[in-house]
Write a protein that holds these residues in place. Structure first.
Motif, PDB file in Angstrom:
ATOM      1  N   GLN A  62      23.767  -3.593   2.038  1.00  0.00           N
ATOM      2  CA  GLN A  62      24.082  -2.163   2.094  1.00  0.00           C
ATOM      3  C   GLN A  62      22.955  -1.325   1.488  1.00  0.00           C
ATOM      4  O   GLN A  62      22.576  -0.292   2.036  1.00  0.00           O
ATOM      5  CB  GLN A  62      25.387  -1.885   1.362  1.00  0.00           C
ATOM      6  CG  GLN A  62      25.922  -0.486   1.551  1.00  0.00           C
ATOM      7  CD  GLN A  62      27.373  -0.484   2.000  1.00  0.00           C
ATOM      8  OE1 GLN A  62      27.698   0.034   3.062  1.00  0.00           O
ATOM      9  NE2 GLN A  62      28.247  -1.064   1.213  1.00  0.00           N
ATOM     10  N   VAL A  63      22.412  -1.771   0.377  1.00  0.00           N
ATOM     11  CA  VAL A  63      21.294  -1.056  -0.255  1.00  0.00           C
ATOM     12  C   VAL A  63      20.089  -1.018   0.689  1.00  0.00           C
ATOM     13  O   VAL A  63      19.417   0.009   0.829  1.00  0.00           O
ATOM     14  CB  VAL A  63      20.910  -1.718  -1.601  1.00  0.00           C
ATOM     15  CG1 VAL A  63      19.575  -1.173  -2.114  1.00  0.00           C
ATOM     16  CG2 VAL A  63      21.997  -1.473  -2.638  1.00  0.00           C
TER      17      VAL A  63
ATOM     18  N   GLN B  96      29.739   7.867  -9.283  1.00  0.00           N
ATOM     19  CA  GLN B  96      29.586   9.312  -9.122  1.00  0.00           C
ATOM     20  C   GLN B  96      28.906   9.910 -10.349  1.00  0.00           C
ATOM     21  O   GLN B  96      28.078  10.819 -10.238  1.00  0.00           O
ATOM     22  CB  GLN B  96      30.947   9.985  -8.888  1.00  0.00           C
ATOM     23  CG  GLN B  96      31.557   9.709  -7.524  1.00  0.00           C
ATOM     24  CD  GLN B  96      30.728  10.268  -6.378  1.00  0.00           C
ATOM     25  OE1 GLN B  96      29.962  11.222  -6.542  1.00  0.00           O
ATOM     26  NE2 GLN B  96      30.878   9.674  -5.197  1.00  0.00           N
ATOM     27  N   TRP B  97      29.224   9.377 -11.518  1.00  0.00           N
ATOM     28  CA  TRP B  97      28.562   9.842 -12.737  1.00  0.00           C
ATOM     29  C   TRP B  97      27.073   9.509 -12.702  1.00  0.00           C
ATOM     30  O   TRP B  97      26.226  10.352 -13.023  1.00  0.00           O
ATOM     31  CB  TRP B  97      29.222   9.197 -13.960  1.00  0.00           C
ATOM     32  CG  TRP B  97      28.425   9.394 -15.222  1.00  0.00           C
ATOM     33  CD1 TRP B  97      28.263  10.556 -15.930  1.00  0.00           C
ATOM     34  CD2 TRP B  97      27.637   8.410 -15.906  1.00  0.00           C
ATOM     35  NE1 TRP B  97      27.425  10.348 -17.008  1.00  0.00           N
ATOM     36  CE2 TRP B  97      27.032   9.048 -17.017  1.00  0.00           C
ATOM     37  CE3 TRP B  97      27.411   7.047 -15.685  1.00  0.00           C
ATOM     38  CZ2 TRP B  97      26.205   8.372 -17.910  1.00  0.00           C
ATOM     39  CZ3 TRP B  97      26.581   6.379 -16.566  1.00  0.00           C
ATOM     40  CH2 TRP B  97      26.000   7.033 -17.671  1.00  0.00           C
ATOM     41  N   VAL B  98      26.725   8.278 -12.314  1.00  0.00           N
ATOM     42  CA  VAL B  98      25.318   7.883 -12.209  1.00  0.00           C
ATOM     43  C   VAL B  98      24.587   8.780 -11.213  1.00  0.00           C
ATOM     44  O   VAL B  98      23.486   9.268 -11.491  1.00  0.00           O
ATOM     45  CB  VAL B  98      25.194   6.401 -11.777  1.00  0.00           C
ATOM     46  CG1 VAL B  98      23.743   6.056 -11.441  1.00  0.00           C
ATOM     47  CG2 VAL B  98      25.703   5.477 -12.870  1.00  0.00           C
ATOM     48  N   ASN B  99      25.215   9.018 -10.059  1.00  0.00           N
ATOM     49  CA  ASN B  99      24.575   9.821  -9.020  1.00  0.00           C
ATOM     50  C   ASN B  99      24.324  11.247  -9.489  1.00  0.00           C
ATOM     51  O   ASN B  99      23.252  11.810  -9.258  1.00  0.00           O
ATOM     52  CB  ASN B  99      25.445   9.826  -7.759  1.00  0.00           C
ATOM     53  CG  ASN B  99      24.741  10.489  -6.592  1.00  0.00           C
ATOM     54  OD1 ASN B  99      23.596  10.162  -6.272  1.00  0.00           O
ATOM     55  ND2 ASN B  99      25.407  11.438  -5.959  1.00  0.00           N
ATOM     56  N   GLN B 100      25.319  11.860 -10.137  1.00  0.00           N
ATOM     57  CA  GLN B 100      25.139  13.237 -10.584  1.00  0.00           C
ATOM     58  C   GLN B 100      24.169  13.341 -11.759  1.00  0.00           C
ATOM     59  O   GLN B 100      23.475  14.344 -11.914  1.00  0.00           O
ATOM     60  CB  GLN B 100      26.490  13.864 -10.937  1.00  0.00           C
ATOM     61  CG  GLN B 100      27.367  14.116  -9.729  1.00  0.00           C
ATOM     62  CD  GLN B 100      26.601  14.773  -8.584  1.00  0.00           C
ATOM     63  OE1 GLN B 100      25.898  15.761  -8.778  1.00  0.00           O
ATOM     64  NE2 GLN B 100      26.720  14.205  -7.388  1.00  0.00           N
ATOM     65  N   SER B 101      24.105  12.299 -12.583  1.00  0.00           N
ATOM     66  CA  SER B 101      23.093  12.291 -13.651  1.00  0.00           C
ATOM     67  C   SER B 101      21.694  12.282 -13.039  1.00  0.00           C
ATOM     68  O   SER B 101      20.794  13.007 -13.480  1.00  0.00           O
ATOM     69  CB  SER B 101      23.283  11.056 -14.547  1.00  0.00           C
ATOM     70  OG  SER B 101      24.545  11.072 -15.167  1.00  0.00           O
ATOM     71  N   PHE B 102      21.523  11.462 -12.010  1.00  0.00           N
ATOM     72  CA  PHE B 102      20.234  11.413 -11.311  1.00  0.00           C
ATOM     73  C   PHE B 102      19.939  12.746 -10.625  1.00  0.00           C
ATOM     74  O   PHE B 102      18.829  13.273 -10.722  1.00  0.00           O
ATOM     75  CB  PHE B 102      20.245  10.283 -10.288  1.00  0.00           C
ATOM     76  CG  PHE B 102      19.059  10.275  -9.369  1.00  0.00           C
ATOM     77  CD1 PHE B 102      17.778  10.094  -9.865  1.00  0.00           C
ATOM     78  CD2 PHE B 102      19.214  10.453  -8.001  1.00  0.00           C
ATOM     79  CE1 PHE B 102      16.667  10.097  -9.027  1.00  0.00           C
ATOM     80  CE2 PHE B 102      18.121  10.459  -7.155  1.00  0.00           C
ATOM     81  CZ  PHE B 102      16.841  10.273  -7.665  1.00  0.00           C
TER      82      PHE B 102
ATOM     83  N   THR C 212      19.345   2.716  -4.136  1.00  0.00           N
ATOM     84  CA  THR C 212      20.096   1.888  -5.082  1.00  0.00           C
ATOM     85  C   THR C 212      21.444   2.517  -5.421  1.00  0.00           C
ATOM     86  O   THR C 212      22.495   1.874  -5.337  1.00  0.00           O
ATOM     87  CB  THR C 212      19.280   1.688  -6.371  1.00  0.00           C
ATOM     88  OG1 THR C 212      18.013   1.118  -6.037  1.00  0.00           O
ATOM     89  CG2 THR C 212      20.011   0.773  -7.338  1.00  0.00           C
ATOM     90  N   ILE C 213      21.410   3.801  -5.786  1.00  0.00           N
ATOM     91  CA  ILE C 213      22.644   4.482  -6.200  1.00  0.00           C
ATOM     92  C   ILE C 213      23.607   4.633  -5.026  1.00  0.00           C
ATOM     93  O   ILE C 213      24.804   4.326  -5.129  1.00  0.00           O
ATOM     94  CB  ILE C 213      22.317   5.858  -6.818  1.00  0.00           C
ATOM     95  CG1 ILE C 213      21.494   5.682  -8.101  1.00  0.00           C
ATOM     96  CG2 ILE C 213      23.599   6.628  -7.118  1.00  0.00           C
ATOM     97  CD1 ILE C 213      20.949   6.970  -8.668  1.00  0.00           C
ATOM     98  N   THR C 214      23.092   5.104  -3.886  1.00  0.00           N
ATOM     99  CA  THR C 214      23.954   5.313  -2.717  1.00  0.00           C
ATOM    100  C   THR C 214      24.502   3.995  -2.203  1.00  0.00           C
ATOM    101  O   THR C 214      25.679   3.906  -1.828  1.00  0.00           O
ATOM    102  CB  THR C 214      23.170   6.026  -1.593  1.00  0.00           C
ATOM    103  OG1 THR C 214      22.655   7.262  -2.092  1.00  0.00           O
ATOM    104  CG2 THR C 214      24.070   6.310  -0.398  1.00  0.00           C
ATOM    105  N   GLY C 215      23.643   2.973  -2.166  1.00  0.00           N
ATOM    106  CA  GLY C 215      24.111   1.653  -1.728  1.00  0.00           C
ATOM    107  C   GLY C 215      25.259   1.151  -2.582  1.00  0.00           C
ATOM    108  O   GLY C 215      26.245   0.602  -2.065  1.00  0.00           O
TER     109      GLY C 215
ATOM    110  N   ALA D 166      10.207   9.321  -5.832  1.00  0.00           N
ATOM    111  CA  ALA D 166      11.198   8.376  -6.365  1.00  0.00           C
ATOM    112  C   ALA D 166      12.540   8.498  -5.649  1.00  0.00           C
ATOM    113  O   ALA D 166      13.468   7.725  -5.931  1.00  0.00           O
ATOM    114  CB  ALA D 166      11.397   8.615  -7.861  1.00  0.00           C
ATOM    115  N   GLN D 167      12.644   9.453  -4.729  1.00  0.00           N
ATOM    116  CA  GLN D 167      13.925   9.698  -4.064  1.00  0.00           C
ATOM    117  C   GLN D 167      14.436   8.474  -3.302  1.00  0.00           C
ATOM    118  O   GLN D 167      15.611   8.120  -3.401  1.00  0.00           O
ATOM    119  CB  GLN D 167      13.793  10.878  -3.099  1.00  0.00           C
ATOM    120  CG  GLN D 167      13.766  12.230  -3.775  1.00  0.00           C
ATOM    121  CD  GLN D 167      15.127  12.621  -4.308  1.00  0.00           C
ATOM    122  OE1 GLN D 167      16.049  12.912  -3.568  1.00  0.00           O
ATOM    123  NE2 GLN D 167      15.262  12.609  -5.619  1.00  0.00           N
ATOM    124  N   VAL D 168      13.560   7.840  -2.530  1.00  0.00           N
ATOM    125  CA  VAL D 168      14.016   6.706  -1.713  1.00  0.00           C
ATOM    126  C   VAL D 168      14.447   5.520  -2.576  1.00  0.00           C
ATOM    127  O   VAL D 168      15.581   5.033  -2.436  1.00  0.00           O
ATOM    128  CB  VAL D 168      12.944   6.294  -0.680  1.00  0.00           C
ATOM    129  CG1 VAL D 168      13.347   4.994   0.018  1.00  0.00           C
ATOM    130  CG2 VAL D 168      12.752   7.397   0.355  1.00  0.00           C
TER     131      VAL D 168
END
Length: 322
Positions: free
Chosen positions: A268-269, A121-127, A102-105, A95-97
């Motif tokens: 970008q995504v 940043q909150w979404v990314n760190q939660s993931f 999505t999050i990084t984009g 599921a990493q890709v």
């Protein structure tokens, strides 16, 4: 008549030689294959039964070697190597890709305002918290307090880094602001992973001999494992968070993108996803999954125990986690 499949295939190890980078890369291209996210529970269960039965010496009639290896990689993509538990879907390496693209984009697209920086940043760190917990090494449980502390520290570190750099880049060329998310993610990885795996640092992770016999628990092995994972995670982020900003900085000056600004995020995504398809398995392959260290580098009491019980062993092995 079809010949019965041999029981001498070692499916406890990857299909390709893990002493080489190329072999590890082939292995992780299979493990991180995003298509595995779409597999049904029935397919996962069939793969688990096939693998576990084969390990017991039971071979399903008509099973081929290719089918066995396919089942092994489906099993590896969904079940924890130490506990055997089915991993939560978004925490699996397959599921990493799709998750990271999505999050990084979105982090790279919506970096200009403080609320957007805080949210993504909150979404990314939660993931990341879910991924780090799901792919931890060993079979030791982690308490909710430890999970909460790791989550809060990593999220705080990422936000402070992002906002601090955002204020410093106000007088720099606009493209510099695009690299703020990468710096924040790199800082957060250095916090999140050690905190999420702090129990391993305190109590150690299982170390084994070459045949897989457990020799004890080692904090020194845990430190080496965590450093390797941090380096790999930061390496994964480099192409996905460094290449798209340069391309987008150029594209946004084009008349077409100015006319259709709503395409910014999807493009970008897509660029991030293209980078991650290759960066994720290649950076996972930087270090062997079955890592090793000399007995002389272990804790003194564990060294003594191993030398008494197995004096011929000079190297131990352990799962470094992902």
């Amino acid at each position: 008549m079809s010949r019965e499949l041999s029981l001498n295939i070692n499916i406890s190890e990857p299909q390709w030689d893990q002493s080489t980078f190329a072999g590890r890369a082939k292995h992780f291209f299979m493990v991180t294959d995003p298509r595995n996210v779409l597999l049904s529970s029935k397919t996962l269960e069939e793969a688990r039964i096939t693998v576990e039965n084969y390990r017991k010496g039971v071979v399903k009639p008509g099973l081929t070697e290719d089918e066995l290896w396919r089942a092994k990689y489906i099993y590896d993509s969904a079940f924890h190597p130490d506990t055997g538990e089915k991993m939560v879907l978004i925490g699996r390496m397959s599921a990493q890709v799709p998750m990271n693209m999505t999050i990084t984009g979105c982090m790279l697209t919506f970096y200009r305002t403080t609320p957007a920086v805080l949210f993504w940043q909150w979404v990314n760190q939660s993931f990341n918290a879910v991924v780090n917990y799901t792919n931890r090494s060993g079979d030791a449980p982690i308490t909710m307090n430890q999970l909460g502390a790791a989550y809060v520290c990593a999220t705080s570190g990422a936000v402070v880094t992002a906002l601090g750099l955002k204020s410093l880049t106000k007088h720099l060329p606009p493209i510099m602001g695009r690299f703020i998310p990468f710096a924040a993610v790199a800082a957060a990885n250095c916090i999140n992973i050690p905190f999420m795996r702090q129990r391993e640092l305190k109590y150690g992770i299982p170390v084994m001999d070459e045949e897989g016999n457990r020799l004890g628990q080692s904090s020194s092995a845990a430190k080496q494992a965590i450093v390797q994972v941090v380096v790999s995670r930061i390496g994964m982020a480099v192409p996905a968070m460094a290449i798209p900003p340069v391309i987008m900085n150029s594209l946004e000056k084009k008349a077409f993108m100015k006319r259709y600004p709503m395409l910014n995020a999807p493009v970008q995504v897509g660029l991030v996803g293209l980078c991650l398809v290759f960066a994720t398995p290649l950076c996972c392959a930087l270090f062997p999954q079955k890592s090793s260290m000399k007995v002389s580098s272990l804790e003194p009491d564990l060294q003594e125990s191993i030398r008494k019980s197995s004096p011929h062993i000079d190297t131990v092995y352990f799962n470094k986690g992902l």
